[in-house]
Design a protein around this motif. Structure first.
Motif, PDB file in Angstrom:
ATOM      1  N   ASP A   1       0.823  -1.213   0.000  1.00 34.68           N
ATOM      2  CA  ASP A   1       0.000   0.000   0.000  1.00 34.68           C
ATOM      3  C   ASP A   1       0.857   1.263   0.000  1.00 34.68           C
ATOM      4  O   ASP A   1       1.934   1.296   0.599  1.00 34.68           O
ATOM      5  CB  ASP A   1      -0.915   0.026   1.232  1.00 34.68           C
ATOM      6  N   TYR A   2       0.336   2.308  -0.632  1.00 36.13           N
ATOM      7  CA  TYR A   2       0.974   3.625  -0.598  1.00 36.13           C
ATOM      8  C   TYR A   2       0.198   4.513   0.372  1.00 36.13           C
ATOM      9  O   TYR A   2      -1.030   4.493   0.393  1.00 36.13           O
ATOM     10  CB  TYR A   2       0.969   4.271  -1.993  1.00 36.13           C
ATOM     11  N   TYR A   3       0.936   5.275   1.170  1.00 35.46           N
ATOM     12  CA  TYR A   3       0.275   6.205   2.068  1.00 35.46           C
ATOM     13  C   TYR A   3       0.999   7.549   2.051  1.00 35.46           C
ATOM     14  O   TYR A   3       2.151   7.645   1.599  1.00 35.46           O
ATOM     15  CB  TYR A   3       0.184   5.645   3.495  1.00 35.46           C
TER      16      TYR A   3
ATOM     17  N   ASN B   1      -0.796   9.919   6.736  1.00 33.77           N
ATOM     18  CA  ASN B   1      -1.109   8.496   6.931  1.00 33.77           C
ATOM     19  C   ASN B   1      -2.339   8.052   6.151  1.00 33.77           C
ATOM     20  O   ASN B   1      -2.773   6.895   6.294  1.00 33.77           O
ATOM     21  CB  ASN B   1      -1.274   8.143   8.411  1.00 33.77           C
ATOM     22  N   ASP B   2      -2.896   8.936   5.300  1.00 32.69           N
ATOM     23  CA  ASP B   2      -3.951   8.497   4.391  1.00 32.69           C
ATOM     24  C   ASP B   2      -3.401   7.424   3.453  1.00 32.69           C
ATOM     25  O   ASP B   2      -2.358   7.618   2.820  1.00 32.69           O
ATOM     26  CB  ASP B   2      -4.450   9.668   3.531  1.00 32.69           C
ATOM     27  N   ILE B   3      -4.097   6.306   3.347  1.00 32.65           N
ATOM     28  CA  ILE B   3      -3.749   5.286   2.363  1.00 32.65           C
ATOM     29  C   ILE B   3      -4.374   5.678   1.031  1.00 32.65           C
ATOM     30  O   ILE B   3      -5.551   6.076   0.980  1.00 32.65           O
ATOM     31  CB  ILE B   3      -4.267   3.899   2.800  1.00 32.65           C
TER      32      ILE B   3
ATOM     33  N   SER C   1      -2.582  -0.257  -5.130  1.00 31.73           N
ATOM     34  CA  SER C   1      -1.849  -1.167  -4.255  1.00 31.73           C
ATOM     35  C   SER C   1      -0.976  -2.091  -5.101  1.00 31.73           C
ATOM     36  O   SER C   1      -1.440  -2.737  -6.046  1.00 31.73           O
ATOM     37  CB  SER C   1      -2.824  -1.999  -3.417  1.00 31.73           C
TER      38      SER C   1
ATOM     39  N   LEU D   1      -8.992   8.199  -0.822  1.00 35.10           N
ATOM     40  CA  LEU D   1      -8.092   8.109   0.317  1.00 35.10           C
ATOM     41  C   LEU D   1      -8.806   7.472   1.498  1.00 35.10           C
ATOM     42  O   LEU D   1     -10.028   7.565   1.613  1.00 35.10           O
ATOM     43  CB  LEU D   1      -7.592   9.501   0.719  1.00 35.10           C
TER      44      LEU D   1
ATOM     45  N   GLN E   1      -8.186   6.736   5.824  1.00 35.08           N
ATOM     46  CA  GLN E   1      -7.467   6.618   7.088  1.00 35.08           C
ATOM     47  C   GLN E   1      -7.699   5.211   7.642  1.00 35.08           C
ATOM     48  O   GLN E   1      -8.796   4.661   7.505  1.00 35.08           O
ATOM     49  CB  GLN E   1      -7.964   7.655   8.096  1.00 35.08           C
TER      50      GLN E   1
END
Length: 664
Positions: A228-230, A249-251, A266, A289, A291
Motif C-alpha cells: 500500500d501507498y500512504y 497516513n492516508d492510504i 496497491s 483516500l 485513514q
C-alpha cells in the motif's frame, strides 16, 4: 551514429560489446522480466540460449531479434500465469497444510515443468495471503486469540492479493506493455556498460525534478507499507495541504486515470503512482483516500508548481554538557532551478551555517547520510563554506583532467567540523567528504565506507535505433545518462568502488537493504592518477587521542554490537524457506517483525540520555516577524525529536567534544 558505436566513442571506459557483454545482458534480461523465476520455464531459457552470444552483434547492427523472441515467450507465459493466479485465488488456502516456499527468489531456478510452475505460484500466492492475513489479524478487533483460521479474514487477505495481481497483469498485458518492456531491455543493455549509464524515456523528468527540487503536483511525499501507498507528509503551500481534505497516513486506495476511471494502486511501482499524481500545472487529480479504520473518501485536487522545501538543507542546535553544537542536514546536492545559484544546495548550506554562527556554536556536524550526490558545481561551491580556496576534486575525461577549486574567499566557518556519512552517501557527497578529509579540515564519521561512485554522467540523446530498409522501425528511443568522466580525490586516488573510509567507523553498514557500487558486476574499476598540489591544514587537536577515544567507546558500546548481530540474524531469516502453515508462519512473521522493531529501537538512545535539540531560528530576526505555520512547526518538532534519539549523531557529537577537549 548507431547507439553502441556512440557509447564506445564517448563513454569514459566502455566495455567491449562482445560475447561476455552479450551473456551478461542475456542473463540480466531474464532477471528483469522474471525476478521471482516464476514465469519462464527452464525449457524456455534453454531455447532462448541460442541468443546468448548474439546480442552484441544485434546491438551493433540495430537488431532487436533477442528481445522480440524473448518477449513473445514472456507474453505467452504472463497470460498463462494470470490464468493460474486467478484460478488459485478463487478457492480458500489450506493454512493448516505443512509446506514451505523460498519467498526471496533472486537467483532461484526456473520451474522445470508447467505443473511445477503452477505449484510454485500456488505457494507464493499462499505466502502473500498469509502476510496480509497476519497483518490484518494484528489489528482485527474481533480476534481474541490466535488459534485456528478465521475464514473471513483469509478471504479478505486473498482478495487483497487478487487485486494486486489483477493490476499487475493488467499492466503486464496492456497496450503499452511491449514498449515498457523494450525500455527495460534498453536499460539493461546500457547498464551493463556501467551501472550509472542509464536509459531515460523522452518524457521522463524525474531526474531533473530531483536535482531542482521543483515539482508540479499536489505536494505530498509518499511512503509504502507492504503493497500500500500512504501519504507520509504534505508540503506546506501544496494543494493537498491547503485543501484540508488530505491527512497524513492516508492510504491511497485508487487514482483516476485519464479517462476518469478509478484505478487501485496497491502494489504498483512507485514511479507509476507518482506519474499519476503529477501532471500539468492547473490540471486536476482525483484520488480515493482512507485513514486506517475509517471509510474511504474521494478528493479532487488541482496540481500546482511548487518547490520542495522540506527536503532541502536545514539546521538545528544541539545542547550537550554545557556546550552548543550546530547540525546541518543536506539530503542532496540540488541546483537552483533558475540557474542563478541562489537557492541551490551550496547557498542554502551557507544560510544555515550563518544562522548557527549567530549562536557561536562550539562545532558543527554536517550530515550527509543518504545523500546520493547531485550537481558537482554545488559541492565545489559548498566546500568554500568550510575551507579556504584550494582544490576540491579532479575530473578526468578520456582526453583531459580538470581541477575544481573552492571559491577564492575566506571560509564562513572555521571551527571544529565532523561529517557524518553512511554507505548511501555517494558521488558529490564523497567529493566533499574526501576533500575535507584530505585537507585536514574535518573528521569523517560513519559506515565502513561511502557508496563508492567515482563516475560523472552527462545526459546525451540516444538518437534513433532501427533500419527501415530491413523493415526495422526507425524510432527515437529518448536519451541516456552516459558516463563520460571519473572524479578523483586531490591525492589522485579514486573513490570508485572504494568510496571514502571514515576516520571513525561506527559500523560496517547501517542498513540491510543498502546496495553499494561494489555490489554491481558492471561497475568500473578503481584506479588512480597523479595528485594535484594542495596544502593540508594542520589539525588543531590531537588526532590520535580523539580517534582512539571514539574507538574505545564503540568497542564498549553494546548497542552497536546488538544492531550488527540483529542485522545478520534478519538476513539469515530472509534467506530461509518460509513455512506456509498458519501457526509456524505467524511465529516466523511476528518474530521477524519484532526483530526489525528491536533493531530500529536499538538505533535510538535510551530515555534520559536524549540529545537536547532546538530549532535554529535566526537570532537577528524579530520574533514578531517570524510566522509560525502549525503544520511546519509540527514537522520540525518531529524531526528534532527523531534526531534527539539518534545514536550515530550522539557519537558524532561526542567526537566534537573530544576535539574540543584535546586541543593542541
Amino acid at each position: 551514429m548507431p547507439l553502441f558505436k556512440r557509447i564506445s566513442k564517448e563513454h569514459y571506459g566502455p566495455k567491449p560489446v562482445d560475447n561476455a557483454y552479450s551473456a551478461a545482458v542475456w542473463n540480466q534480461t531474464f532477471q528483469t522480466l522474471d525476478p521471482n523465476s516464476n514465469l519462464f520455464l527452464q525449457g524456455d531459457i534453454n531455447k532462448l540460449a541460442v541468443y546468448k552470444n548474439q546480442i552484441d552483434d544485434e546491438m551493433n547492427a540495430g537488431s532487436t531479434a533477442f528481445f522480440e523472441a524473448t518477449y513473445a515467450v514472456y507474453s505467452k507465459r504472463i497470460k498463462e500465469a494470470e490464468a493460474i493466479c486467478m484460478k488459485v485465488l478463487q478457492q480458500p488456502f489450506d493454512l493448516q497444510k505443512k509446506e514451505s516456499v523460498m519467498a526471496w527468489r533472486k537467483g532461484q531456478p526456473f520451474p522445470a515443468s508447467e505443473a511445477a510452475r503452477e505449484d510454485l505460484w500456488r505457494k507464493l500466492l499462499k505466502y502473500y495471503t498469509l502476510r496480509h492475513y497476519v497483518e490484518m489479524e494484528k489489528t482485527a478487533a474481533t480476534v481474541k486469540d490466535r488459534k485456528g483460521v478465521d475464514a473471513a479474514l483469509e478471504a479478505k487477505a486473498r482478495e487483497k492479493v487478487r487485486n494486486w495481481y489483477a493490476e499487475y497483469f493488467r499492466k503486464a498485458t496492456g497496450k503499452n506493455a511491449a514498449d515498457e518492456k523494450f525500455a527495460q531491455y534498453m536499460e539493461v543493455a546500457v547498464a551493463e556498460i556501467d551501472p550509472h549509464t542509464a536509459y531515460t524515456a523522452p518524457d521522463d523528468r524525474a531526474f531533473n525534478d530531483m536535482l531542482t527540487k521543483r515539482y508540479c503536483g499536489i505536494g505530498v511525499e509518499l511512503a509504502t507499507k507492504e503493497s500500500d501507498y500512504y501519504i507520509k507528509r504534505m508540503m506546506r503551500g501544496g494543494s493537498a495541504y491547503k485543501s484540508g481534505q488530505v491527512k497524513e497516513n492516508d492510504i491511497i486506495v485508487s487514482i483516476a486515470d485519464a479517462k476518469g476511471d478509478m484505478k487501485p494502486v496497491s502494489g504498483w511501482e512507485s514511479n507509476q503512482v507518482s506519474s499519476m499524481i503529477r501532471g500539468d500545472k492547473g490540471s486536476s487529480v482525483t484520488m480515493k483516500l482512507q485513514q486506517p479504520g475509517e471509510a474511504a473518501r474521494t478528493v479532487t485536487l488541482k496540481r500546482e508548481e511548487l518547490v520542495d522545501m522540506e527536503n532541502r538543507a536545514k539546521s538545528a542546535l544541539i545542547g550537550k554538557d554545557g556546550k552548543t553544537f550546530g547540525y546541518v542536514y543536506l539530503p542532496l546536492f540540488y541546483m537552483d532551478p533558475n540557474g542563478q545559484f541562489l537557492t541551490g544546495a551550496a547557498m542554502d548550506v551557507y544560510r544555515e551555517v550563518a544562522k548557527l554562527k549567530e549562536y557561536e556554536v562550539d562545532g558543527i556536524v554536517m550530515d550527509l547520510r543518504g545523500n546520493g550526490g547531485g550537481a558537482l558545481d554545488e559541492v565545489v561551491r559548498m566546500s568554500g563554506c568550510f575551507m579556504p580556496t584550494g582544490p576540491v576534486t579532479m575530473l578526468k575525461s578520456k582526453d583531459s583532467i580538470k581541477n575544481y577549486w573552492s571559491p577564492a574567499a575566506p571560509p564562513l566557518y572555521e571551527g571544529p567540523l565532523t561529517v557524518l556519512v553512511d554507505e548511501n552517501s555517494a558521488s558529490a557527497s564523497e567529493i566533499f567528504a574526501a576533500a575535507v578529509q584530505d585537507r585536514g579540515r574535518a573528521l569523517i564519521v560513519g559506515a565502513g565506507s561511502t557508496f563508492g561512485k567515482g563516475t560523472a554522467q552527462t545526459v546525451t540523446n540516444m538518437g534513433r535505433m532501427g533500419d527501415p530498409d530491413k523493415g526495422i522501425p526507425d524510432i527515437s528511443y529518448g536519451s541516456m545518462r552516459l558516463t563520460k568522466e571519473k572524479f578523483y580525490r586531490i591525492t589522485g586516488v579514486s573513490t570508485q568502488l572504494r568510496g571514502v573510509t571514515p576516520d571513525i567507523i561506527l559500523q560496517d553498514r547501517m542498513s540491510l537493504e543498502s546496495v553499494m557500487e561494489k555490489d554491481y558486476p558492471s561497475a568500473l574499476a578503481y584506479d588512480s592518477i597523479a595528485a594535484t598540489a594542495y596544502n593540508r591544514m594542520p589539525f588543531t587537536f590531537n588526532y590520535d587521542v580523539v580517534v582512539k577515544g571514539a574507538y574505545d567507546r564503540i568497542r564498549n558500546n553494546a548497542t552497536l554490537k546488538d544492531i550488527a548481530a540483529n542485522m545478520q540474524q534478519l538476513k539469515e531469516l530472509r534467506e530461509k524457506p518460509v513455512p506456509l502453515y498458519i501457526d509456524a508462519f505467524r511465529q516466523s512473521y511476528l518474530a521477524t517483525a519484532q526483530l526489525e522493531k528491536t533493531m530500529q529501537q536499538s538505533r535510538e538512545l535510551k530515555e534520559g540520555s536524549y540529545l537536547h535539540m532546538l530549532p535554529s531560528i535566526p537570532r537577528s530576526a524579530n520574533p514578531a516577524a517570524l510566522k509560525t505555520d502549525p503544520v511546519e512547526a509540527a514537522h520540525t518538532a518531529e524531526w528534532l525529536q527523531k534526531l534527539s534519539k539518534d545514536i550515530y549523531l550522539n557519537e558524532t557529537v561526542s567526537v566534537l567534544e573530544d576535539i574540543l577537549a584535546n586541543q593542541k
